[in-house]
Structure formats: structure tokens, C-alpha cells
Scaffold this motif. Structure first.
Motif, PDB file in Angstrom:
ATOM      1  N   ALA A  81      27.674  45.948  23.757  1.00 56.39           N
ATOM      2  CA  ALA A  81      26.972  45.822  22.478  1.00 56.39           C
ATOM      3  C   ALA A  81      25.573  45.244  22.671  1.00 56.39           C
ATOM      4  N   ILE A  82      25.433  44.343  23.630  1.00 59.20           N
ATOM      5  CA  ILE A  82      24.125  43.751  23.924  1.00 59.20           C
ATOM      6  C   ILE A  82      23.211  44.781  24.600  1.00 59.20           C
ATOM      7  N   ALA A  83      23.783  45.520  25.562  1.00 55.70           N
ATOM      8  CA  ALA A  83      22.983  46.450  26.362  1.00 55.70           C
ATOM      9  C   ALA A  83      22.643  47.739  25.621  1.00 55.70           C
ATOM     10  N   ARG A  84      23.570  48.233  24.790  1.00 54.28           N
ATOM     11  CA  ARG A  84      23.369  49.529  24.141  1.00 54.28           C
ATOM     12  C   ARG A  84      23.644  49.458  22.630  1.00 54.28           C
ATOM     13  N   PRO A  85      22.806  48.743  21.899  1.00 54.28           N
ATOM     14  CA  PRO A  85      23.003  48.675  20.441  1.00 54.28           C
ATOM     15  C   PRO A  85      22.836  50.031  19.765  1.00 54.28           C
ATOM     16  N   ASP A  86      22.198  50.980  20.453  1.00 53.19           N
ATOM     17  CA  ASP A  86      22.045  52.326  19.896  1.00 53.19           C
ATOM     18  C   ASP A  86      23.344  53.102  19.917  1.00 53.19           C
ATOM     19  N   LEU A  87      24.265  52.725  20.806  1.00 56.66           N
ATOM     20  CA  LEU A  87      25.530  53.440  20.938  1.00 56.66           C
ATOM     21  C   LEU A  87      26.720  52.664  20.371  1.00 56.66           C
ATOM     22  N   VAL A  88      26.728  51.359  20.575  1.00 59.66           N
ATOM     23  CA  VAL A  88      27.852  50.542  20.094  1.00 59.66           C
ATOM     24  C   VAL A  88      27.573  50.124  18.663  1.00 59.66           C
ATOM     25  N   LYS A  89      28.292  50.734  17.728  1.00 64.90           N
ATOM     26  CA  LYS A  89      28.037  50.538  16.300  1.00 64.90           C
ATOM     27  C   LYS A  89      28.970  49.518  15.660  1.00 64.90           C
ATOM     28  N   GLY A  90      30.035  49.169  16.361  1.00 65.39           N
ATOM     29  CA  GLY A  90      30.978  48.191  15.839  1.00 65.39           C
ATOM     30  C   GLY A  90      31.871  47.688  16.950  1.00 65.39           C
ATOM     31  N   LEU A  91      32.439  46.481  16.750  1.00 65.86           N
ATOM     32  CA  LEU A  91      33.357  45.898  17.723  1.00 65.86           C
ATOM     33  C   LEU A  91      34.626  45.431  17.016  1.00 65.86           C
ATOM     34  N   VAL A  92      35.751  45.687  17.654  1.00 62.32           N
ATOM     35  CA  VAL A  92      37.015  45.088  17.249  1.00 62.32           C
ATOM     36  C   VAL A  92      37.513  44.309  18.455  1.00 62.32           C
ATOM     37  N   LEU A  93      37.521  42.987  18.343  1.00 59.91           N
ATOM     38  CA  LEU A  93      37.868  42.130  19.472  1.00 59.91           C
ATOM     39  C   LEU A  93      39.200  41.450  19.202  1.00 59.91           C
ATOM     40  N   ALA A  95      42.024  38.787  20.692  1.00 60.64           N
ATOM     41  CA  ALA A  95      42.491  37.761  21.633  1.00 60.64           C
ATOM     42  C   ALA A  95      41.611  37.660  22.874  1.00 60.64           C
ATOM     43  N   THR A  96      40.317  37.577  22.684  1.00 58.97           N
ATOM     44  CA  THR A  96      39.379  37.579  23.808  1.00 58.97           C
ATOM     45  C   THR A  96      38.578  36.283  23.865  1.00 58.97           C
ATOM     46  N   SER A  97      37.944  36.044  25.005  1.00 58.62           N
ATOM     47  CA  SER A  97      36.980  34.943  25.074  1.00 58.62           C
ATOM     48  C   SER A  97      35.638  35.389  24.522  1.00 58.62           C
ATOM     49  N   GLY A  98      35.408  36.698  24.555  1.00 60.69           N
ATOM     50  CA  GLY A  98      34.128  37.220  24.085  1.00 60.69           C
ATOM     51  C   GLY A  98      32.951  36.769  24.919  1.00 60.69           C
ATOM     52  N   GLY A  99      33.246  36.146  26.061  1.00 63.94           N
ATOM     53  CA  GLY A  99      32.175  35.686  26.933  1.00 63.94           C
ATOM     54  C   GLY A  99      31.708  34.271  26.660  1.00 63.94           C
ATOM     55  N   ILE A 100      32.478  33.494  25.879  1.00 66.03           N
ATOM     56  CA  ILE A 100      32.102  32.098  25.663  1.00 66.03           C
ATOM     57  C   ILE A 100      32.901  31.205  26.612  1.00 66.03           C
ATOM     58  N   SER A 128      35.583  35.281  38.431  1.00 69.31           N
ATOM     59  CA  SER A 128      34.441  35.515  37.544  1.00 69.31           C
ATOM     60  C   SER A 128      34.398  34.508  36.405  1.00 69.31           C
ATOM     61  N   GLN A 129      33.214  33.985  36.167  1.00 72.83           N
ATOM     62  CA  GLN A 129      32.969  33.080  35.040  1.00 72.83           C
ATOM     63  C   GLN A 129      31.755  33.615  34.282  1.00 72.83           C
ATOM     64  N   ILE A 130      31.998  34.209  33.136  1.00 75.16           N
ATOM     65  CA  ILE A 130      30.937  34.868  32.386  1.00 75.16           C
ATOM     66  C   ILE A 130      30.623  34.066  31.123  1.00 75.16           C
ATOM     67  N   ASP A 131      29.352  33.782  30.898  1.00 76.10           N
ATOM     68  CA  ASP A 131      28.941  33.055  29.695  1.00 76.10           C
ATOM     69  C   ASP A 131      27.881  33.874  28.954  1.00 76.10           C
ATOM     70  N   LEU A 132      28.269  34.447  27.838  1.00 73.13           N
ATOM     71  CA  LEU A 132      27.368  35.258  27.028  1.00 73.13           C
ATOM     72  C   LEU A 132      26.990  34.560  25.718  1.00 73.13           C
ATOM     73  N   SER A 133      27.340  33.295  25.607  1.00 71.62           N
ATOM     74  CA  SER A 133      27.228  32.602  24.318  1.00 71.62           C
ATOM     75  C   SER A 133      25.814  32.606  23.754  1.00 71.62           C
ATOM     76  N   GLN A 134      24.815  32.596  24.622  1.00 72.07           N
ATOM     77  CA  GLN A 134      23.434  32.575  24.148  1.00 72.07           C
ATOM     78  C   GLN A 134      22.967  33.916  23.577  1.00 72.07           C
ATOM     79  N   HIS A 135      23.770  34.960  23.805  1.00 71.28           N
ATOM     80  CA  HIS A 135      23.371  36.302  23.375  1.00 71.28           C
ATOM     81  C   HIS A 135      24.119  36.788  22.136  1.00 71.28           C
ATOM     82  N   LEU A 136      25.164  36.066  21.726  1.00 69.52           N
ATOM     83  CA  LEU A 136      26.038  36.580  20.674  1.00 69.52           C
ATOM     84  C   LEU A 136      25.324  36.727  19.332  1.00 69.52           C
ATOM     85  N   GLU A 137      24.385  35.847  19.061  1.00 67.64           N
ATOM     86  CA  GLU A 137      23.689  35.916  17.773  1.00 67.64           C
ATOM     87  C   GLU A 137      22.794  37.155  17.663  1.00 67.64           C
TER      88      GLU A 137
END
Length: 204
Positions: A81-93, A95-100, A128-137
């Protein structure tokens, strides 16, 4: 018309989604992305760490899509969703960490159990330890968050934290749901997804 793209969790099981897919009435394209080296999927030389697997998933998204993701698959969904907002039009998440960062939450460590249960499990995935929290907004698309209230791996508090971080997110709780509630409560999950698709006029 967006496609529905399904991303498995850390097990890589594509059949996990079968009960839900069978409950969704929309007749348009439904695609389950398999991860190389996970489950029954053969390895690929181009996939050797978390970043290359993320890139592999992203390359599978070739048209406008709603990405439906379980557990660790939610990280790939958020990255897409961050990389391709032109293609990803919606998310259903689900039971995930979502990268936080899950350190503040009392979560059960799934890694050791998965490594014991699944043979040839990639070691790099465990580390792997992924932190996307700064990008979610920055993700301005409609997001449906679904959580089970009996899930020790991703408790409701994680879903509530993600709801606060995403600009346009709605959280629904599956009562009695454990980490695999999308499989065990497929009919209830399908109702929430159908309502989400209808509300935001996703004509899939």
C-alpha cells in the motif's frame, strides 16, 4: 473493478483462505499469493530475505486490488500500500502486526512453534524485525481491521493501536476467534468484508 488478493500468514498456507473465498459472493478475480520456500511452494533464487520476499509479493500485484492479509502477510500488504497506492485501493488486515513494534503488547511468540512445525522454514524470516509505524499515516485508503478476542499472538490491543495509526480504518472483533479465525469463522468474516466492499463502493 479491483481484484481480491489474499496473502497468507507466516505458515505460507494458501489453503487457509479457501473457506473464506468460498463464502465471498463476488465473482471477479480472487488471487492467493504463495510465498516461495513456504508451505508447498518451491524456492526461488530471487527470494532470499524479507525484503526480496516483499518485493516478490509486490510484483504479483499488477492491477487495482484489495489486499486481504493474515498475520505476517499484513506486513507485505502494508508495504504494498505504501509502495503502490495507484494499485492498492483497500486493505483488509486480519490479526497482524501491520509492521508496528509489538514489544509494548503481551503477545505470544509464534516463531519457535512455527519453526518446529514447518520443515525447512526460512531462518531469515524468523529473524526479521520490520517497523513501518512511521509510514502508516501516509496510507489514505479505506482499511478494515478484523481481530479475534481469543488471540494470544495478536491481541485486540494491537488492532486498536493500528486503528489509531491509520487515517481511515475500522476495527471489528470476531468473538471467540483465535489467530486462525478467518478460517474457523469464515462466514462471519465474509459478512464484514462484503459490507466493507459495498460501503466503499468497490465494485468487485
Amino acid at each position: 473493478m479491483p481484484n481480491l488478493i489474499f496473502l497468507p500468514g507466516a505458515s505460507g498456507s494458501t489453503t487457509f483462505w479457501n473457506p473464506l473465498i468460498n463464502k465471498l459472493s463476488h465473482a471477479e478475480s480472487k488471487q492467493v499469493i504463495a510465498y516461495p520456500s513456504f508451505g508447498e511452494e518451491p524456492s526461488q533464487e530471487s527470494v532470499y530475505d524479507f525484503a526480496s520476499l516483499s518485493n516478490y509479493v509486490l510484483q504479483q500485484i499488477q492491477s487495482e486490488s484489495i489486499v486481504i492479509a493474515q498475520s505476517m502477510g499484513g506486513i507485505f500488504a502494508v508495504q504494498a500500500a505504501i509502495a503502490r497506492p495507484d494499485l492498492v485501493k483497500g486493505l483488509v488486515l486480519l490479526a497482524t502486526s501491520g509492521g508496528i513494534d509489538l514489544t509494548p503488547f503481551q503477545v505470544q511468540d509464534w516463531r519457535t512453534a512455527y519453526q518446529q512445525q514447518y520443515l525447512n522454514y526460512p531462518d531469515w524470516f524468523m529473524a526479521s524485525q520490520i517497523d513501518l509505524s512511521q509510514h502508516l499515516e501516509k496510507i489514505r485508503i479505506p482499511i478494515l481491521l478484523l481481530w479475534g478476542d481469543q488471540d494470544p499472538i495478536s491481541p485486540i490491543a494491537v488492532g486498536q493501536a493500528l486503528q489509531q495509526k491509520f487515517p481511515q480504518a475500522e476495527l471489528h472483533i470476531i468473538h471467540g476467534g483465535d489467530h486462525a479465525f478467518a478460517e474457523h469463522y469464515a462466514e462471519e468474516v465474509a459478512v464484514h468484508i462484503q459490507q466493507y466492499l459495498t460501503h466503499f463502493n468497490f465494485q468487485v
